[in-house]
Design an enzyme around this catalytic site. Structure first.
Site, PDB file in Angstrom:
ATOM      1  N   ASP A  22       1.145  -0.995   0.059  1.00 12.15           N
ATOM      2  CA  ASP A  22       0.036  -0.005   0.290  1.00 12.15           C
ATOM      3  C   ASP A  22       1.047   1.258  -0.129  1.00 12.15           C
ATOM      4  O   ASP A  22       2.079   1.217   0.465  1.00 12.15           O
ATOM      5  CB  ASP A  22      -0.879  -0.049   1.124  1.00 12.15           C
ATOM      6  CG  ASP A  22      -2.173   0.923   1.020  1.00 12.15           C
ATOM      7  OD1 ASP A  22      -2.218   1.545  -0.177  1.00 12.15           O
ATOM      8  OD2 ASP A  22      -2.980   1.276   1.979  1.00 12.15           O
ATOM      9  N   GLU A  69     -12.417  -4.629  -4.628  1.00 11.99           N
ATOM     10  CA  GLU A  69     -12.825  -3.428  -4.302  1.00 11.99           C
ATOM     11  C   GLU A  69     -12.165  -2.430  -5.082  1.00 11.99           C
ATOM     12  O   GLU A  69     -12.807  -1.154  -5.315  1.00 11.99           O
ATOM     13  CB  GLU A  69     -12.668  -2.948  -2.746  1.00 11.99           C
ATOM     14  CG  GLU A  69     -13.594  -3.482  -1.800  1.00 11.99           C
ATOM     15  CD  GLU A  69     -13.437  -4.818  -1.246  1.00 11.99           C
ATOM     16  OE1 GLU A  69     -12.272  -5.226  -1.624  1.00 11.99           O
ATOM     17  OE2 GLU A  69     -14.266  -5.751  -0.824  1.00 11.99           O
ATOM     18  N   ASN A  70     -11.138  -2.670  -5.511  1.00 11.21           N
ATOM     19  CA  ASN A  70     -10.154  -1.946  -6.289  1.00 11.21           C
ATOM     20  C   ASN A  70     -10.813  -1.428  -7.697  1.00 11.21           C
ATOM     21  O   ASN A  70     -10.535  -0.579  -8.421  1.00 11.21           O
ATOM     22  CB  ASN A  70      -8.843  -2.135  -6.515  1.00 11.21           C
ATOM     23  CG  ASN A  70      -7.921  -2.269  -5.310  1.00 11.21           C
ATOM     24  OD1 ASN A  70      -7.078  -2.805  -5.117  1.00 11.21           O
ATOM     25  ND2 ASN A  70      -8.137  -1.196  -4.562  1.00 11.21           N
ATOM     26  N   TRP A  71     -11.732  -2.127  -8.098  1.00 14.19           N
ATOM     27  CA  TRP A  71     -12.650  -1.950  -9.441  1.00 14.19           C
ATOM     28  C   TRP A  71     -13.296  -0.679  -9.341  1.00 14.19           C
ATOM     29  O   TRP A  71     -13.872   0.080 -10.191  1.00 14.19           O
ATOM     30  CB  TRP A  71     -13.606  -2.820  -9.790  1.00 14.19           C
ATOM     31  CG  TRP A  71     -13.053  -4.271  -9.977  1.00 14.19           C
ATOM     32  CD1 TRP A  71     -13.216  -5.473  -9.281  1.00 14.19           C
ATOM     33  CD2 TRP A  71     -12.379  -4.591 -11.209  1.00 14.19           C
ATOM     34  NE1 TRP A  71     -12.519  -6.571  -9.971  1.00 14.19           N
ATOM     35  CE2 TRP A  71     -11.956  -6.133 -11.317  1.00 14.19           C
ATOM     36  CE3 TRP A  71     -11.831  -4.113 -12.511  1.00 14.19           C
ATOM     37  CZ2 TRP A  71     -11.276  -6.687 -12.286  1.00 14.19           C
ATOM     38  CZ3 TRP A  71     -11.097  -4.743 -13.530  1.00 14.19           C
ATOM     39  CH2 TRP A  71     -10.972  -6.154 -13.200  1.00 14.19           C
ATOM     40  N   ARG A 190       2.085  -4.937   6.321  1.00 14.87           N
ATOM     41  CA  ARG A 190       0.970  -3.529   5.461  1.00 14.87           C
ATOM     42  C   ARG A 190       1.985  -2.503   5.544  1.00 14.87           C
ATOM     43  O   ARG A 190       2.525  -2.036   6.602  1.00 14.87           O
ATOM     44  CB  ARG A 190      -0.257  -3.424   6.002  1.00 14.87           C
ATOM     45  CG  ARG A 190      -0.824  -2.377   5.153  1.00 14.87           C
ATOM     46  CD  ARG A 190      -2.461  -2.206   5.330  1.00 14.87           C
ATOM     47  NE  ARG A 190      -3.128  -1.616   4.383  1.00 14.87           N
ATOM     48  CZ  ARG A 190      -4.332  -1.577   3.935  1.00 14.87           C
ATOM     49  NH1 ARG A 190      -5.057  -2.502   4.717  1.00 14.87           N
ATOM     50  NH2 ARG A 190      -4.843  -0.847   2.965  1.00 14.87           N
ATOM     51  N   ILE A 197      -7.035  -4.772   7.481  1.00 18.28           N
ATOM     52  CA  ILE A 197      -6.728  -5.865   6.718  1.00 18.28           C
ATOM     53  C   ILE A 197      -7.382  -5.903   5.293  1.00 18.28           C
ATOM     54  O   ILE A 197      -7.027  -6.473   4.240  1.00 18.28           O
ATOM     55  CB  ILE A 197      -7.254  -7.261   7.368  1.00 18.28           C
ATOM     56  CG1 ILE A 197      -6.632  -8.351   6.668  1.00 18.28           C
ATOM     57  CG2 ILE A 197      -8.998  -7.105   7.439  1.00 18.28           C
ATOM     58  CD1 ILE A 197      -6.505  -9.769   7.598  1.00 18.28           C
TER      59      ILE A 197
HETATM   60  C1  IPE Z   1      -5.540  -2.866  -0.542  1.00 22.14           C
HETATM   61  O1  IPE Z   1      -5.117  -1.530  -0.489  1.00 22.14           O
HETATM   62  C2  IPE Z   1      -5.611  -3.550  -1.815  1.00 22.14           C
HETATM   63  C3  IPE Z   1      -4.353  -3.808  -2.247  1.00 22.14           C
HETATM   64  C4  IPE Z   1      -3.025  -3.291  -1.790  1.00 22.14           C
HETATM   65  C5  IPE Z   1      -4.132  -4.440  -3.739  1.00 22.14           C
HETATM   66  P1  IPE Z   1      -6.285  -0.309  -0.721  1.00 22.14           P
HETATM   67  O2  IPE Z   1      -5.396   0.909  -0.638  1.00 22.14           O
HETATM   68  O3  IPE Z   1      -7.238  -0.518  -1.785  1.00 22.14           O
HETATM   69  O4  IPE Z   1      -7.042  -0.390   0.499  1.00 22.14           O
HETATM   70  P2  IPE Z   1      -7.948   0.541   1.281  1.00 22.14           P
HETATM   71  O5  IPE Z   1      -8.898   1.118   0.396  1.00 22.14           O
HETATM   72  O6  IPE Z   1      -7.294   1.811   1.861  1.00 22.14           O
HETATM   73  O7  IPE Z   1      -8.402  -0.061   2.493  1.00 22.14           O
HETATM   74  C1  IPE Z   2      -1.389   0.285  -3.467  1.00 19.93           C
HETATM   75  O1  IPE Z   2      -1.386   1.492  -3.488  1.00 19.93           O
HETATM   76  C2  IPE Z   2      -1.615  -0.345  -4.624  1.00 19.93           C
HETATM   77  C3  IPE Z   2      -2.927  -0.951  -5.001  1.00 19.93           C
HETATM   78  C4  IPE Z   2      -4.179  -0.743  -4.257  1.00 19.93           C
HETATM   79  C5  IPE Z   2      -3.086  -1.262  -6.366  1.00 19.93           C
HETATM   80  P1  IPE Z   2      -2.461   2.709  -3.562  1.00 19.93           P
HETATM   81  O2  IPE Z   2      -3.013   2.883  -4.842  1.00 19.93           O
HETATM   82  O3  IPE Z   2      -3.786   2.091  -2.790  1.00 19.93           O
HETATM   83  O4  IPE Z   2      -1.877   3.993  -2.801  1.00 19.93           O
HETATM   84  P2  IPE Z   2      -2.271   5.106  -1.850  1.00 19.93           P
HETATM   85  O5  IPE Z   2      -2.951   4.147  -0.645  1.00 19.93           O
HETATM   86  O6  IPE Z   2      -3.512   5.758  -2.562  1.00 19.93           O
HETATM   87  O7  IPE Z   2      -1.231   5.758  -1.260  1.00 19.93           O
HETATM   88 MG    MG Z   3      -4.152   2.285  -0.715  1.00 14.19          MG
END
Ligand code: IPE
Ligand code: IPE
Ligand code: MG
Length: 252
Positions: A22, A69-71, A190, A197
């Site tokens: 992250d 959820e990333n979608w 993390r 989580i």
């Molecule tokens: C969790 O990170 C998913 C991945 C690292 C792939 P996110 O950045 O998407 O999580 P939230 O939304 O802050 O909980």
């Molecule tokens: C994690 O970094 C990568 C993915 C979730 C794909 P983020 O893109 O969530 O980075 P922040 O949390 O916005 O800094």
């Molecule tokens: Mg993130």
């Protein structure tokens, strides 16, 4: 470069390390760059952690790359992440071969763009005989998805008489999850300072030790992984017992 490495007790290595990678977006912002620049630089940290884990003798490394959820992110970012996925699998295949790492994915990869899906299957095939470490990339993954797909398989098994519900135990359930045959997570890391989580491996982290670091993912290096492992090795894992029952040598 390899600071701390020599202090690691190889007899007490976590068999399975999982990482929530992250902070790519915040790293990019810090460098006045678009978010995708952070993701691109995150690939270096993937290489560092994979090499360091394989060199030490970790059996399984699971990396959270894209959650269900990333979608919900802007379409342009999702597309950039999918393109980067194809590019990096292609670009890193030699790293996997040189380090004898077998690539595996967990998550619903059928729903990824066809190009990603094909590239993944080809890399999985190329690395299938590598035996030093398994690197699971969690793609279109969530812990709730994993448990749900396991429940569906079990329900079908009960219906057709292959599974006897009354006899089902936790070890049986393990075999229906996407991590079947792999040890449970012992160390969960993390980056970026968040302490949650985010729907990652829910069942498999039942007794994991959690390690949170403020380091943003693109800055995460071998040194940081060694620090996390050393921290893990100083903890007393009691698994429900009391301290006096634990015989591990207290070296920290
Ligand atoms: C969790 O990170 C998913 C991945 C690292 C792939 P996110 O950045 O998407 O999580 P939230 O939304 O802050 O909980
Ligand atoms: C994690 O970094 C990568 C993915 C979730 C794909 P983020 O893109 O969530 O980075 P922040 O949390 O916005 O800094
Ligand atoms: Mg993130």
């Amino acid at each position: 470069m390899d600071t701390h490495k020599e202090k690691i007790n190889l007899e007490k290595l976590p068999r399975h390390i999982a990482i929530i990678m992250d902070g790519n977006g915040r790293w990019a912002k810090k460098h006045n760059q678009p978010r995708v620049f952070g993701h691109q630089n995150g690939v270096n940290a993937v290489r560092e952690s994979a090499e360091a884990s394989a060199e030490l003798g970790v059996e399984v490394l699971t990396l959270y790359a894209f959650s269900t959820e990333n979608w919900k992110r802007p379409e342009s970012e999702v597309n950039a992440l999918m393109e980067l996925l194809v590019e990096s699998i292609h670009g890193e295949i030699n790293t996997l071969m040189d380090n004898n790492i077998r690539l595996n994915t967990i998550g619903d990869i059928q729903s990824l763009p066809e190009k990603c899906h094909d590239e993944l299957l080809s890399a999985i095939h190329k690395t299938r005989n590598n035996s030093r470490m398994v690197m699971n990339v969690a793609l279109n993954y969530s812990g709730k998805w994993d448990i749900t797909q396991a429940i569906k398989k079990i329900a079908r098994g009960v219906k057709n008489g292959e599974i006897h519900a009354d006899n089902l135990d936790c070890q049986d359930v393990d075999q229906y999850l996407s991590t079947a045959g792999m040890p449970d997570v012992e160390l969960m890391i993390r980056t970026s300072g968040e302490q949650r989580i985010s729907n990652f491996l829910l069942w498999q982290t039942a007794y994991a030790e959690f390690y949170f670091t403020p380091v943003l993912w693109p800055d995460f290096s071998k040194k940081h992984l060694y620090e996390a492992i050393l921290n893990y090795q100083c903890r007393e894992r009691r698994f429900g017992k009391i301290s006096e029952q634990i015989t591990q040598d207290k070296q920290c």
